[in-house]
Design a protein around this motif. Structure first.
Motif, short mmCIF file in Angstrom:
data_model
loop_
_atom_site.label_atom_id
_atom_site.label_comp_id
_atom_site.label_asym_id
_atom_site.label_seq_id
_atom_site.Cartn_x
_atom_site.Cartn_y
_atom_site.Cartn_z
N ALA A 309 42.42 -32.35 15.48
CA ALA A 309 41.70 -31.10 15.62
C ALA A 309 40.42 -31.38 16.39
N LEU A 310 40.06 -30.50 17.31
CA LEU A 310 38.86 -30.67 18.12
C LEU A 310 37.67 -30.08 17.35
N ARG A 311 37.12 -30.92 16.51
CA ARG A 311 36.06 -30.45 15.64
C ARG A 311 34.70 -30.54 16.33
N ALA A 312 33.85 -29.61 15.98
CA ALA A 312 32.48 -29.60 16.45
C ALA A 312 31.61 -29.06 15.33
N LYS A 313 30.35 -29.46 15.33
CA LYS A 313 29.44 -28.89 14.35
C LYS A 313 29.40 -27.38 14.55
N PRO A 314 29.79 -26.61 13.55
CA PRO A 314 29.90 -25.16 13.77
C PRO A 314 28.56 -24.47 13.89
N ALA A 315 28.49 -23.54 14.82
CA ALA A 315 27.35 -22.64 14.92
C ALA A 315 27.59 -21.44 14.01
N PHE A 316 26.56 -20.64 13.82
CA PHE A 316 26.74 -19.42 13.05
C PHE A 316 27.69 -18.48 13.78
N PRO A 317 28.45 -17.67 13.06
CA PRO A 317 29.27 -16.65 13.72
C PRO A 317 28.40 -15.73 14.56
N LEU A 318 28.98 -15.13 15.56
CA LEU A 318 28.26 -14.22 16.45
C LEU A 318 27.81 -12.99 15.69
N GLY A 319 26.52 -12.68 15.80
CA GLY A 319 25.97 -11.52 15.09
C GLY A 319 25.43 -11.82 13.72
N TRP A 320 25.43 -13.09 13.32
CA TRP A 320 24.93 -13.45 11.99
C TRP A 320 23.41 -13.30 11.93
N PRO A 321 22.87 -12.75 10.84
CA PRO A 321 21.40 -12.63 10.72
C PRO A 321 20.79 -13.99 10.40
N PHE A 322 20.18 -14.63 11.38
CA PHE A 322 19.72 -16.01 11.24
C PHE A 322 18.38 -16.10 10.53
N PRO A 323 18.26 -17.06 9.61
CA PRO A 323 16.94 -17.33 9.03
C PRO A 323 16.08 -18.19 9.95
N VAL A 324 16.73 -18.88 10.92
CA VAL A 324 16.02 -19.75 11.86
C VAL A 324 16.58 -19.50 13.25
N ASP A 325 16.02 -20.19 14.24
CA ASP A 325 16.48 -20.08 15.62
C ASP A 325 17.92 -20.58 15.72
N PRO A 326 18.88 -19.74 16.10
CA PRO A 326 20.28 -20.17 16.15
C PRO A 326 20.53 -21.21 17.24
N GLN A 327 19.65 -21.30 18.22
CA GLN A 327 19.85 -22.24 19.32
C GLN A 327 19.39 -23.65 18.97
N ALA A 328 18.61 -23.78 17.90
CA ALA A 328 17.98 -25.06 17.61
C ALA A 328 19.00 -26.18 17.41
N ASP A 329 20.05 -25.93 16.69
CA ASP A 329 21.04 -26.97 16.39
C ASP A 329 22.40 -26.65 17.02
N LEU A 330 22.41 -25.84 18.06
CA LEU A 330 23.66 -25.46 18.70
C LEU A 330 24.28 -26.66 19.41
N VAL A 331 25.51 -26.98 19.06
CA VAL A 331 26.20 -28.14 19.61
C VAL A 331 27.29 -27.68 20.57
N VAL A 332 27.25 -28.21 21.79
CA VAL A 332 28.34 -28.03 22.75
C VAL A 332 29.18 -29.30 22.71
N ALA A 333 30.37 -29.21 22.13
CA ALA A 333 31.23 -30.37 21.99
C ALA A 333 31.96 -30.67 23.30
N GLU A 334 32.45 -31.88 23.43
CA GLU A 334 33.12 -32.28 24.67
C GLU A 334 34.30 -33.19 24.38
N GLU A 335 35.36 -33.01 25.15
CA GLU A 335 36.56 -33.85 25.09
C GLU A 335 37.10 -33.95 26.51
N VAL A 336 37.49 -35.17 26.90
CA VAL A 336 38.13 -35.35 28.21
C VAL A 336 39.64 -35.41 27.99
N LEU A 337 40.34 -34.41 28.51
CA LEU A 337 41.78 -34.35 28.33
C LEU A 337 42.49 -35.33 29.25
#
Length: 424
Positions: A309-337
């Motif tokens: 499974a191509l796992r990545a640290k999950p971000a909050f669902p879209l539209g979630w009311p954030f207690p903090v900046d949603p971009q702070a820990d946003l992870v863009v995962a990568e895999e070379v096929l």
């Protein structure tokens, strides 16, 4: 015995006749025009245009004036269905015509590019000494079927005829919303195949998939809106539309996530949200990047097996009311096929399918199914058609949640399976 006209002249008449008449013909006249031009140019008889229903279980005849509508032909268990599923041109003996000439029945897949629409059936006479339809004439019918498919798609924009043929029952308003925005279920080009499925066909709401094949990259996404029915459909349609706007403005994955999240949050006040996978794939390098917005991780198929499974640290669902900046820990995962790999994006309705008092299909069950189909050499659209059937059978024909998938294949050579082949 009358002789067939020169094939080059006849085929030119066939194509020009269809093109000339479709300029001013109504969508409901298409099947008649197709049949009449086929008869005039190459003596074809009993011409039937059939379209696959939304469930991909049967081929339904497009009505013609004065011609009785036959029963639907099952995709599993008929010559028409075999032609559709395999994208193969098939042939069978049709007995002699009124002049005593031997004839063959042809089944030719209707493909708009590589999108499987249905099947063109017709009976043609054989020439003196012929046992099969000559290969050059089969090629004419294959190309004619391609033109018929393209004209069908073009005409469908102006009428309900095609949609009414493809529907086995009424569609809910939520399903209408989602169907109106989905891209075609199959696209293929050199080294790349994309194929999607969405169930239930007539009463879903919260799921959707999207893709765009651009010059620099392939963008793919899958969405699962909170709730069910019309409310979920409206939420997901809004998120998908915002995703397209962000993507088309040139935003990267981080920017796209931020724009869609903010739009959903502002529109729905934090009360409703959408899980999603937003991904970008570079066919030249095989580099896949993605953001998981609280969604199940995609599955990677390699050497005909699901390897992880191509796992990545999950971000909050879209539209979630954030207690903090949603971009702070946003992870863009990568895999070379690697060449030959495939990636499946899916919603949890797929893995949660089960009969009463039985275990869910689960990720392991889904992986086992994909491994089985890959080992059998099934094409991406046929794999998802069979997956649709398997999930519905598992739930006794009634899904408890939307089940959606988008399969991306890279350099498997499977794009060749999406174009018509001849088996006579």
């Amino acid at each position: 015995m009358p002789h067939r006209r020169d094939l080059a002249v006849a085929s030119a008449d066939l194509f020009t006749g269809l093109l000339r008449r479709t300029h001013l013909s109504r969508p409901d006249q298409l099947a008649d025009v197709v049949a009449e031009e086929a008869a005039a140019a190459l003596d074809a008889e009993d011409v039937v245009v059939s379209l696959v229903n939304h469930e991909h279980t049967a081929l339904v005849q497009v009505p013609r004036r004065g011609v009785p509508v036959r029963e639907d032909q099952p995709v599993d268990g008929s010559m028409a269905g075999r032609s559709f599923a395999s994208t193969r041109v098939l042939s069978a003996d049709a007995g002699p015509d009124r002049h005593g000439r031997p004839r063959r029945r042809l089944w030719v897949p209707l493909l708009d590019g590589t999108e499987r629409l249905g099947v063109l059936e017709l009976t043609v006479p054989l020439g003196a000494g012929e046992q099969e339809v000559p290969a050059d004439e089969v090629a004419v019918w294959e190309r004619y079927a391609h033109l018929v498919a393209m004209v069908t798609i073009s005409k469908s924009a102006y009428s309900d005829v095609v949609e009414q043929v493809r529907r086995s029952k009424a569609m809910t308003v939520g399903s209408e919303l989602i169907h109106a925005v989905l891209p075609p279920s199959t696209y293929a080009t050199e080294g790349l195949v994309l194929s999607g499925m969405l169930e239930p066909a007539y009463d879903h709401g919260g799921d959707a998939y999207d893709y765009a094949v651009n010059a620099d990259a392939v963008h793919v996404a899958i969405f699962d809106g909170m709730g069910h029915g019309l409310a979920a459909a409206g939420l997901t349609t809004f998120a998908l539309g915002t995703y397209r706007a962000a993507r088309r403005s040139g935003a990267d994955l981080r920017g796209t996530y931020a724009l869609v999240n903010e739009a959903v949050l502002q529109q729905f006040g934090g009360d409703r949200h959408v899980t999603a996978v937003l991904a970008r794939f570079e066919p030249d390098s095989g580099r896949l990047t993605w953001i998981s917005a609280g969604h199940p991780p995609p599955l990677l198929l390699r050497d005909s097996q699901v390897v992880k499974a191509l796992r990545a640290k999950p971000a909050f669902p879209l539209g979630w009311p954030f207690p903090v900046d949603p971009q702070a820990d946003l992870v863009v995962a990568e895999e070379v096929l690697q060449p030959g790999d495939a990636v499946l994006l899916y919603t949890d309705g797929l893995t949660e399918a089960r009969r009463p008092h039985e275990d869910m299909l689960g990720v392991d069950g889904l992986a086992a199914f994909l491994t089985q189909e890959a080992a059998a050499g099934q094409s991406a659209p046929e794999t998802l058609r069979r997956l649709r059937r398997a999930v519905l059978q598992r739930q006794g024909g009634q899904l408890r949640d939307d089940a959606t998938a988008l399969l991306v294949e890279w350099r498997r050579g499977s794009e060749q399976d999406a174009v018509p082949q001849t088996v006579l």
